[in-house]
Design an enzyme around this catalytic site. Sequence first.
Site, PDB file in Angstrom:
ATOM      1  N   SER A  14       0.706  -1.107  -0.048  1.00  0.00           N
ATOM      2  CA  SER A  14      -0.016  -0.049  -0.038  1.00  0.00           C
ATOM      3  C   SER A  14       0.719   1.133   0.014  1.00  0.00           C
ATOM      4  O   SER A  14       0.493   2.182  -0.790  1.00  0.00           O
ATOM      5  CB  SER A  14      -1.009  -0.036   1.192  1.00  0.00           C
ATOM      6  OG  SER A  14      -2.087  -0.908   0.733  1.00  0.00           O
ATOM      7  N   LYS A  71      -9.796  -5.460  10.806  1.00  0.00           N
ATOM      8  CA  LYS A  71     -10.707  -5.029   9.612  1.00  0.00           C
ATOM      9  C   LYS A  71     -12.116  -4.986  10.570  1.00  0.00           C
ATOM     10  O   LYS A  71     -13.039  -4.361  10.007  1.00  0.00           O
ATOM     11  CB  LYS A  71     -10.819  -5.783   8.656  1.00  0.00           C
ATOM     12  CG  LYS A  71      -9.644  -5.498   7.584  1.00  0.00           C
ATOM     13  CD  LYS A  71      -9.832  -6.294   6.352  1.00  0.00           C
ATOM     14  CE  LYS A  71      -8.583  -5.697   5.381  1.00  0.00           C
ATOM     15  NZ  LYS A  71      -8.994  -6.275   4.138  1.00  0.00           N
ATOM     16  N   ASP A 120     -13.043  -3.093  -0.937  1.00  0.00           N
ATOM     17  CA  ASP A 120     -12.874  -4.325  -1.561  1.00  0.00           C
ATOM     18  C   ASP A 120     -13.707  -4.766  -2.705  1.00  0.00           C
ATOM     19  O   ASP A 120     -13.320  -5.413  -3.698  1.00  0.00           O
ATOM     20  CB  ASP A 120     -12.786  -5.556  -0.467  1.00  0.00           C
ATOM     21  CG  ASP A 120     -11.525  -5.324   0.340  1.00  0.00           C
ATOM     22  OD1 ASP A 120     -10.374  -4.911   0.060  1.00  0.00           O
ATOM     23  OD2 ASP A 120     -11.654  -6.070   1.454  1.00  0.00           O
TER      24      ASP A 120
END
Length: 276
Positions: free
Chosen positions: A19, A68, A105
């Site tokens: 990332s 998450k 996502d």
Amino acid sequence: MKENIKAGLIGHPIGHSLSPLIHNHWMERYGLSGLYQSVDIAPENLGSAVAQMAEDGYAGFNITLPYKREIITLCDSVDETAQQIGAVNTVVVNEDGALHGLNTDSFGFAENLLQASEDTDLKGATALVLGAGGAARGVIHGLLSIGAGDIKIANRTREKAEEIARVFPVQVVPWEERESAARDVSLLVNTTSLGMEGQGPLEFDMRHLPKSAAVCDIVYRPLETELLREAKERGNSVVTGIGMLLHQARPAFWEWFGVMPEVDDDLQQKILEALS
Ligand code: ATR
């Protein structure tokens, strides 16, 4: 134009994430000043570290394992997609310091699939999804967003697939019957961790899968998994996992920096080098 934007990735352990490379590439390409860095946060410090980041002026951050789900409890608001998926991978810090959770996502999977299929109309596509973790939920949301019709899901632990079927319109098939369930699908998607470097192989006999089906793997280490290699060999089109990673980063960059970035050749090249 926004200046000196701070953004980052939180997780534990943070590992070798791609990332920072992606977001720093885009900052350079679009002439934006700022910084995207990985921040390793120990579980006991999650709440205080996140509050500190907001205090320090972060525009937002991405979230990776193992936070998450947990991050949802720290968000002041969570968008509908993230609620359905049950996980947040992107947080935007609002001007008043409130944390808004998103999940990109689904967008990443759908956008990558559409681009790889050269914008073929995927409405009514039928899919078999292998796996029922967080990644599977993002993929299923993405499949539904592009109009996929009939979605089957197979997971080693059936109950986890059943849980997904309570949220999304999917049909659970037994793990043992995954190969024959591929008989009439136009998409096969691996969302399990099998086939990843250091993990066991995904054993999947493709004899029932139509040759016209596209095979997608969300695993990108290695870039070409055994599943994709076999699929290619028998003439199926393949969609590698790296595209999903690249495309899921786009809406986050947009939220923080105010520019919707493109996955350009230079970025793809940098990623391939980083993975080789
Ligand atoms: P993620 O959030 O990235 O999807 P995860 O929640 O750990 O990760 O899910 C990993 C997926 O890979 C699960 O579907 C898991 O199956 P179980 O739910 O039965 O655990 C699947 N998986 C991992 N190892 C597997 C194996 N050896 N055989 C079959 N499935 C496996």
